[in-house]
Scaffold this motif. Structure first.
Motif, short mmCIF file in Angstrom:
data_model
loop_
_atom_site.label_atom_id
_atom_site.label_comp_id
_atom_site.label_asym_id
_atom_site.label_seq_id
_atom_site.Cartn_x
_atom_site.Cartn_y
_atom_site.Cartn_z
N ILE A 94 0.84 -1.21 0.00
CA ILE A 94 0.00 0.00 0.00
C ILE A 94 0.87 1.26 0.00
O ILE A 94 0.62 2.21 -0.74
CB ILE A 94 -0.97 -0.01 1.19
CG1 ILE A 94 -2.00 -1.11 1.00
CG2 ILE A 94 -1.65 1.35 1.38
CD1 ILE A 94 -2.83 -1.42 2.24
N TYR A 95 1.91 1.25 0.82
CA TYR A 95 2.81 2.41 0.90
C TYR A 95 3.51 2.64 -0.45
O TYR A 95 3.52 3.77 -0.96
CB TYR A 95 3.86 2.19 2.00
CG TYR A 95 4.79 3.35 2.18
CD1 TYR A 95 4.41 4.45 2.93
CD2 TYR A 95 6.05 3.37 1.57
CE1 TYR A 95 5.25 5.53 3.10
CE2 TYR A 95 6.90 4.45 1.73
CZ TYR A 95 6.50 5.53 2.50
OH TYR A 95 7.33 6.60 2.64
N GLU A 96 4.09 1.59 -1.01
CA GLU A 96 4.80 1.73 -2.29
C GLU A 96 3.85 2.19 -3.40
O GLU A 96 4.22 3.04 -4.22
CB GLU A 96 5.47 0.42 -2.68
CG GLU A 96 6.65 0.07 -1.80
CD GLU A 96 7.21 -1.32 -2.08
OE1 GLU A 96 8.44 -1.46 -2.05
OE2 GLU A 96 6.42 -2.25 -2.34
N ALA A 97 2.65 1.64 -3.43
CA ALA A 97 1.68 2.04 -4.45
C ALA A 97 1.28 3.50 -4.28
O ALA A 97 1.18 4.24 -5.26
CB ALA A 97 0.46 1.12 -4.40
N THR A 98 1.05 3.91 -3.05
CA THR A 98 0.67 5.30 -2.78
C THR A 98 1.78 6.25 -3.23
O THR A 98 1.52 7.25 -3.89
CB THR A 98 0.36 5.49 -1.28
OG1 THR A 98 -0.71 4.61 -0.92
CG2 THR A 98 -0.02 6.92 -0.97
N VAL A 99 3.02 5.94 -2.86
CA VAL A 99 4.15 6.78 -3.26
C VAL A 99 4.26 6.82 -4.78
O VAL A 99 4.46 7.89 -5.37
CB VAL A 99 5.46 6.29 -2.60
CG1 VAL A 99 6.68 6.95 -3.22
CG2 VAL A 99 5.42 6.54 -1.10
N GLY A 100 4.12 5.67 -5.43
CA GLY A 100 4.21 5.62 -6.89
C GLY A 100 3.15 6.47 -7.57
O GLY A 100 3.44 7.21 -8.51
N VAL A 101 1.92 6.38 -7.10
CA VAL A 101 0.83 7.18 -7.67
C VAL A 101 1.09 8.66 -7.43
O VAL A 101 0.93 9.48 -8.35
CB VAL A 101 -0.53 6.73 -7.10
CG1 VAL A 101 -1.63 7.72 -7.46
CG2 VAL A 101 -0.88 5.33 -7.61
N LEU A 102 1.48 9.03 -6.21
CA LEU A 102 1.77 10.43 -5.92
C LEU A 102 2.83 10.99 -6.86
O LEU A 102 2.71 12.10 -7.37
CB LEU A 102 2.22 10.60 -4.47
CG LEU A 102 1.14 10.48 -3.40
CD1 LEU A 102 1.77 10.41 -2.02
CD2 LEU A 102 0.16 11.64 -3.50
#
Length: 174
Positions: A94-102
């Motif tokens: 979830i963290y990696e996906a959130t950072v990637g999208v941001l």
């Protein structure tokens, strides 16, 4: 092709693109774009997607901290993360996906994404020499990319004066 080879090639390409783009990013929009896309995809595909698939197919993260620089890291990993991999690796995804999208969204969100990516990569050095060397390569590039995004945002926020009234408002704030 070996399942792990594709991610190593993809990961290496993203890291190389980010490092190469970081140097001219302060002067060139295209370099900021390349860096943003490379790091965003690194976090989304090379991080979140890879870890999600690995977790879903029974991948074991129990030994990830075995080469850590400090015994307390290895002990904590084995005591907390290893027995609860679905929870902690799920949170990592979830963290990696959130950072990637941001990172891919642009503007202030990209800056926030870079802060998240820098923090993530700063924590990695604890887990052994390979990731320490990787962090020493990627963190300066991430900092340069963040600074370039901040400078570009600041430059975009300063509009040229177009009339004497604009100058008065600029100087007096009214």
């Amino acid at each position: 092709m070996n399942d792990v080879v594709w991610i190593q090639i993809f990961w290496s390409a993203c890291v190389l693109a980010a490092v190469v783009a970081a140097v001219p990013a302060g002067r060139h929009r295209w370099a900021r774009q390349v860096g943003r896309i490379a790091v965003g995809l690194l976090m989304l595909v090379g991080g979140a997607l890879f870890n999600a698939v690995n977790l879903a197919t029974g991948g074991d993260y129990g030994g990830f901290a075995d080469d850590a620089h400090f015994d307390w890291v290895t002990s904590a990993w084995h005591a907390v993360v290893a027995p609860n991999q679905p929870l902690f690796i799920g949170l990592l995804v979830i963290y990696e996906a959130t950072v990637g999208v941001l990172l891919l969204l642009g503007g202030r969100r990209t800056q926030l994404g870079y802060v998240g990516a820098i923090g993530f990569h700063l924590a990695l050095w604890l887990f052994g020499w390979f990731v320490t060397i990787y962090a020493l390569i990627i963190v300066p590039a991430l900092v340069l990319l963040l600074l370039a995004e901040r400078r570009a945002a600041a430059a975009a926020g300063t509009q040229p004066l177009t009339s004497p009234d604009d100058a008065r408002v600029e100087l007096t704030g009214r």
